[in-house]
Write a protein that holds these residues in place. Structure first.
Motif, mmCIF file in Angstrom:
data_model
loop_
_atom_site.group_PDB
_atom_site.id
_atom_site.type_symbol
_atom_site.label_atom_id
_atom_site.label_comp_id
_atom_site.label_asym_id
_atom_site.label_seq_id
_atom_site.Cartn_x
_atom_site.Cartn_y
_atom_site.Cartn_z
ATOM 1 N N ALA A 246 0.834 -1.207 0.000
ATOM 2 C CA ALA A 246 0.000 0.000 0.000
ATOM 3 C C ALA A 246 0.868 1.257 0.000
ATOM 4 O O ALA A 246 0.641 2.201 -0.768
ATOM 5 C CB ALA A 246 -0.923 -0.007 1.223
ATOM 6 N N LEU A 247 1.911 1.237 0.856
ATOM 7 C CA LEU A 247 2.769 2.409 0.966
ATOM 8 C C LEU A 247 3.606 2.614 -0.312
ATOM 9 O O LEU A 247 3.837 3.747 -0.745
ATOM 10 C CB LEU A 247 3.687 2.250 2.179
ATOM 11 N N ALA A 248 4.020 1.505 -0.915
ATOM 12 C CA ALA A 248 4.803 1.592 -2.153
ATOM 13 C C ALA A 248 3.992 2.291 -3.230
ATOM 14 O O ALA A 248 4.499 3.156 -3.955
ATOM 15 C CB ALA A 248 5.226 0.199 -2.610
ATOM 16 N N VAL A 249 2.724 1.945 -3.314
ATOM 17 C CA VAL A 249 1.851 2.567 -4.314
ATOM 18 C C VAL A 249 1.768 4.075 -4.072
ATOM 19 O O VAL A 249 1.925 4.877 -4.998
ATOM 20 C CB VAL A 249 0.447 1.918 -4.287
ATOM 21 N N VAL A 250 1.589 4.455 -2.811
ATOM 22 C CA VAL A 250 1.512 5.882 -2.460
ATOM 23 C C VAL A 250 2.793 6.624 -2.882
ATOM 24 O O VAL A 250 2.748 7.738 -3.392
ATOM 25 C CB VAL A 250 1.282 6.056 -0.935
ATOM 26 N N LEU A 251 3.948 5.958 -2.674
ATOM 27 C CA LEU A 251 5.233 6.608 -2.986
ATOM 28 C C LEU A 251 5.648 6.430 -4.448
ATOM 29 O O LEU A 251 6.722 6.893 -4.849
ATOM 30 C CB LEU A 251 6.325 6.059 -2.075
ATOM 31 N N GLY A 252 4.798 5.723 -5.227
ATOM 32 C CA GLY A 252 5.120 5.529 -6.643
ATOM 33 C C GLY A 252 6.272 4.558 -6.864
ATOM 34 O O GLY A 252 7.008 4.663 -7.843
#
Lengths: 319, 319
Positions: A246-252
């Motif tokens: 989830a966090l990876a998606v937020v950070l691109g």
């Protein structure tokens, strides 16, 4: 001696050291000395292995943990540690105490006594630790013991530590969404118990094993090279926590890239016979991510149909 | 816990470490582990322990030698070494090779195998070495075993290393007049043979011993503090080579100050019963420089009639 083109700088220098010393004990996570004694040593340098502003208790914990992880990688039990610290003049006694409490907390948590070391002045903070331990009475887990037909198991999950580092770089150490990844980066858990489980189970047959300090891809490449085998990994089987994704998606960022190349997860990567791999998985602490085959390449396949060859040009390096 | 006023920064931090770890093995040159195993670790940092331009073969030799000297200080025999290197990116493979050849040359000269370590990137060159060895079967030479009535013996001579460093600072590495002092600075000889001689001779009675890495004054102060004794030294008995004296005069430095506070001579300082001290002197490798008495001070007396109390405010520190 001509070296293969695709070695990292560290690997080239290690080959040079082997030539100079003519020493057979060099090359794995630890050296094994007479009496089944294991010894391993690792250095962490400010700006290369940790950010200058890292909480000192975390830094102490992590410095000890990565060294204990080298003992875990070979299935051993740590007993003693020596800690050398190069300390900038600006460090107060209070700061030194926080650092040392972190070192001691981690050592104690894993039954290890800090019995010595050295403190000296340095313009950069440098922490160099040596851990002494004992090998498992039945076997030594080495990188070279993977055989075609083995299954590949891993502990824990991957990619979270690199994401934690990315958050710290952005000054987001208090980010509640990032708590899991930050903890994985700052307080890695050496997989000593899990490594002993592998050694207990395989007995004198042994298994290939190492800790994924420089990323899962690097660990797979090192095992493939040392064992002279090919490795086939299912991209979807690589464990990545939902919080990491989830966090990876937020950070691109791509979670799979983080898992393969992010580094500093300190999880175990082991290759062993299928029935044993399946028994390990029943403990809940291991997952199967692929298999060992004849050949020399490390290949990543996806259910989506694509296939990639993994090489070490992209692996995480502390340089 | 309140610490005495006159401790150096390193000594204060060691006291803090002892409080945190509650570890009885910390505090001497080496820790002794079960099985009479000795282990010691020391870190050398560019700009603190060596000048940036030092010849790399010499730097390798010296880094290993100072670690082997810690094993000598306790009367042990080194067996294995681990070498961690923090390597600046600008280092070529050729330069790395020169450094490692020096490390290997010194290790081999004293029967020690380099069995592992770590190489990593660093903005400063850092060399952190751990040496593993075995204690003498009969005794462990410790700082705390000096008794009133003992004589104090030393190996070799003092002050030359500091003078060699002074020459290097002035860029006079090729100075033929300075060859002796430069060699003493760049290629120190760990006194392993001499330490074993002490241990052979004293047997299970033991003797106080340490290596004078931070100057003769520091070694005497450390032994006096650990053994709770006073030490009386004859200024004229401290061995200083004629070449050192001559060069000191040219450079306007006091040979006695260099001997006491210059540091990095890596000679042994031992306290033992008079008949044994005299037998050591008959071998030609030791000289008597004074005696141990009741009390706590370290006093330097001259035939010229003056007397000084030595304190550690002036001792050589790698900060």
């Amino acid at each position: 001696v001509t070296l293969p083109e695709n070695l990292t700088r560290e690997q080239r220098l290690i080959e040079l050291i082997k030539q100079i010393t003519a020493e057979s004990l060099i090359g794995d996570d630890c050296a094994m000395l007479p009496g089944r004694r294991l010894v391993s040593s690792d250095m962490l340098v400010e700006g290369k292995h940790f950010l200058t502003g890292m909480a000192l208790g975390d830094l102490g914990w992590k410095s000890m943990a990565v060294n204990l992880s080298d003992i875990a990688a070979m299935g051993g039990t740590p007993e003693f540690a020596l800690v050398n610290i190069g300390l900038p003049a600006k460090f107060s006694s209070r700061e030194f105490r926080l650092l040392y409490l972190g070192l001691h907390e981690c050592a104690s948590a894993y039954g290890t006594r800090i019995v010595g070391g050295d403190i000296t002045g340095s313009d950069l903070l440098v922490i160099s630790i040596t851990v002494l331990g004992l090998a498992h009475p039945l076997c030594l887990l080495q990188r070279q013991d993977a055989h075609a037909g083995d299954l590949i198991v891993v502990t824990g999950d991957f990619g979270a530590s690199a994401l934690g580092l990315a958050l710290m770089r952005e000054g987001r150490c208090g980010d509640p969404e990032g708590a899991y990844c930050l903890a994985r980066h700052c307080r890695p858990q050496p997989r000593l118990k899990e490594a002993r489980l592998i050694a207990d189970l395989t007995g004198s047959c042994g298994a290939a094993c190492m800790d994924a300090s420089d990323g899962l891809a690097d660990a797979l490449l090192q095992i493939a090279a040392a064992s002279k085998v090919a490795i086939e990994v299912d991209a979807e089987a690589i464990p990545v926590e939902a919080k990491t994704k989830a966090l990876a998606v937020v950070l691109g960022l791509d979670p799979l890239e983080l898992a393969l190349y992010g580094g500093e997860d300190y999880e175990l990567v082991a290759c062993l016979k299928a029935p044993l791999a399946e028994r390990l998985c029943q403990t809940g602490s291991f997952k199967i991510i692929g298999k060992v085959a004849a050949g020399s390449r490390v290949i990543l396949s996806s259910l989506a149909g694509w296939q990639k060859t993994v090489d070490n040009k992209m692996t995480f390096q502390h340089w």
